[in-house]
Scaffold this motif. Structure first.
Motif, short mmCIF file in Angstrom:
data_model
loop_
_atom_site.label_atom_id
_atom_site.label_comp_id
_atom_site.label_asym_id
_atom_site.label_seq_id
_atom_site.Cartn_x
_atom_site.Cartn_y
_atom_site.Cartn_z
N GLN A 221 0.76 -1.11 -0.01
CA GLN A 221 -0.14 0.06 0.08
C GLN A 221 0.98 1.00 -0.04
OE1 GLN A 221 -3.01 0.28 -0.50
NE2 GLN A 221 -4.42 -1.14 0.17
N LYS A 224 1.73 1.97 -3.49
CA LYS A 224 1.15 2.42 -4.46
C LYS A 224 0.69 3.90 -4.06
CE LYS A 224 0.35 -1.11 -6.92
NZ LYS A 224 0.53 -1.12 -8.26
N ARG A 225 0.72 4.07 -2.51
CA ARG A 225 0.38 5.56 -2.12
C ARG A 225 1.51 6.73 -2.52
NH1 ARG A 225 -0.79 3.96 2.61
NH2 ARG A 225 1.36 4.12 3.34
N ARG A 239 -8.47 8.57 -4.78
CA ARG A 239 -8.14 7.09 -4.82
C ARG A 239 -7.00 6.71 -3.61
NH1 ARG A 239 -5.55 5.01 -10.37
NH2 ARG A 239 -5.63 2.78 -8.89
N ARG A 242 -9.61 6.30 -0.59
CA ARG A 242 -10.20 5.03 -0.61
C ARG A 242 -9.17 4.08 -0.13
NH1 ARG A 242 -12.50 6.94 -5.52
NH2 ARG A 242 -11.07 5.62 -6.86
N ARG A 243 -7.95 3.96 -0.61
CA ARG A 243 -6.83 3.20 -0.28
C ARG A 243 -6.67 3.14 1.21
NH1 ARG A 243 -3.87 0.08 -3.28
NH2 ARG A 243 -4.30 0.33 -5.70
N ARG A 246 -9.50 1.43 3.03
CA ARG A 246 -9.36 -0.12 2.79
C ARG A 246 -8.35 -0.66 3.59
NH1 ARG A 246 -8.17 -0.25 -2.85
NH2 ARG A 246 -10.20 0.21 -3.00
N GLU A 247 -7.11 0.07 3.86
CA GLU A 247 -6.24 -0.73 4.50
C GLU A 247 -6.45 -0.47 6.10
OE1 GLU A 247 -1.35 0.79 5.63
OE2 GLU A 247 -2.45 1.67 4.07
#
Length: 388
Positions: A221, A224-225, A239, A242-243, A246-247
């Motif tokens: 993550q 991606k961040r 996004r 949202r991530r 989710r994490e």
């Protein structure tokens, strides 16, 4: 004890439009009441209701009970702010953050949650529908989805208000339930739980809940961040949000699974649960720059909360003990020395030679401290004649 049950609403497009308008109008009314409270200094519920009740009904079109709920939401928000200022959670009185929080009225987001009581909201549990007041009239037969266990809890223990929440394009109702708390039994022994980063939890029974999967997921993550942050676009920002959620949900799920299993073992064997009291550890520990992200994302506090409330609900005794030197103290001879732990994973007593996994040794020390603490708490007090 108080628990919350979250149910997902399944409104039709017309019903969703009415719910959205209701949140928007209620939060506009809350902003108005907040500005009046700030300007006049009136923060008590009865006095503020006298000052703004008519305005909320005439200017914003609220019915009587929704207007009362809006006033209570504003009063509760100011009470929370006052408590945070007093506790120093917003810095010192001369700090910028403190002045910004105390120097302006509290503002409410257009989609902030709104509380509803039984006069504005009714539940039809058998049909799994609700009837709720909106600014477009009362809407009935709004369906909701809930698990069978949660439905049973709602039917037996729901009390007080329920909050209407709009989050990530979905509608939820969060209901408060008063669940009776069983008396804790007398434990035959204790399960010591050592919480960590590499191993999320290790018990004195040598059950190890590894954190490698969570750490690997967090590193993925983080990569991606970093990629999304480099783009610096509005889409990337959405996004990222949202991530992040989710994490957080992933870590919460893992903590639920671990705590549920530990409490189940303790209840089945008639033992209590003991953990280290780790409050303020992030302020006490100084780490290298590359380690700070790992420590700040360590979900140890949430795991402790899950263990505590699940234990209370099951009637399992729960204790927090002194965390000092639990990973450096020998549980056999009591020798405490930093050199007893040559590295993160291993323990070897320099005096008696006892060796083993460091996290297991820490869990055993937590268990032993719980035994001593419980024996002290339950020790009978001698009568005056006996002491004489």
């Amino acid at each position: 004890m108080k628990l919350v049950v979250q149910v997902k609403l399944l409104p039709t497009p017309v019903q969703a439009t009415a719910l959205e308008a209701t949140l928007r109008v209620c939060n506009q009314a809350a902003d108005h009441a907040s500005s009046i409270a700030y300007e006049t200094g009136v923060k008590s519920r009865n006095d503020l209701q006298k000052a703004v009740y008519t305005d909320l009904k005439v200017r914003f079109g609220l019915s009587a009970q929704p207007a009362v709920r809006v006033v209570k939401k504003v009063v509760d928000a100011y009470a929370t702010l006052r408590a945070n200022l007093t506790a120093g959670n917003l810095g010192r009185a001369d700090s910028k953050r403190y002045r910004r929080a105390a120097g302006s009225p509290i503002a409410f987001r257009p989609a902030a949650a709104q509380p509803f009581d039984d006069r504005c909201l009714s539940w039809q549990l058998d049909a799994r529908t609700i009837s709720i007041w909106t600014v477009h009239g009362r809407h009935k037969n709004i369906r909701f989805a809930v698990s069978p266990d949660q439905l049973t809890t709602l039917a037996a223990h729901r009390r007080g208000e329920s909050d209407l929440v709009y989050r990530d394009g979905k509608w939820f109702l969060i209901a408060t339930c008063e669940v009776p708390e069983p008396d804790a039994y007398e434990p035959v022994d204790w399960i010591g739980v050592d919480r960590g980063i590499v191993n999320l939890a290790t018990t004195s029974d040598d059950i190890n809940y590894q954190g490698r999967r969570l750490s690997r997921y967090r590193r993925w993550q983080a990569r991606k961040r970093a990629e999304l942050q480099a783009r610096q676009t509005r889409s990337a920002t959405r996004r990222l949000a949202r991530r992040a959620k989710r994490e957080h949900r992933h870590a919460t799920h893992m903590n639920h699974v671990i705590s549920k299993e530990i409490v189940s073992i303790a209840q089945r064997t008639g033992r209590g649960i003991a953990v280290e009291e780790l409050g303020g550890i992030r302020d006490r520990v100084r780490l290298r720059r590359d380690q700070r992200g790992t420590l700040s994302s360590w979900p140890f506090h949430q795991l402790g909360r899950h263990l505590a409330y699940k234990a209370r609900r099951a009637g399992v005794p729960f204790l927090e003990v002194d965390p000092a030197h639990t990973s450096q103290r020998c549980p056999r001879c009591g020798h405490t020395e930093r050199a007893n732990r040559p590295d993160r994973d291993h323990f070897r007593c320099r005096r008696c030679g006892l060796a083993g996994p460091a996290d297991l040794v820490a869990g055993i020390n937590v268990r032993n401290r719980a035994r001593s603490a419980w024996a002290f708490v339950t020790m009978p007090v001698a009568s005056p004649s006996t002491r004489a």
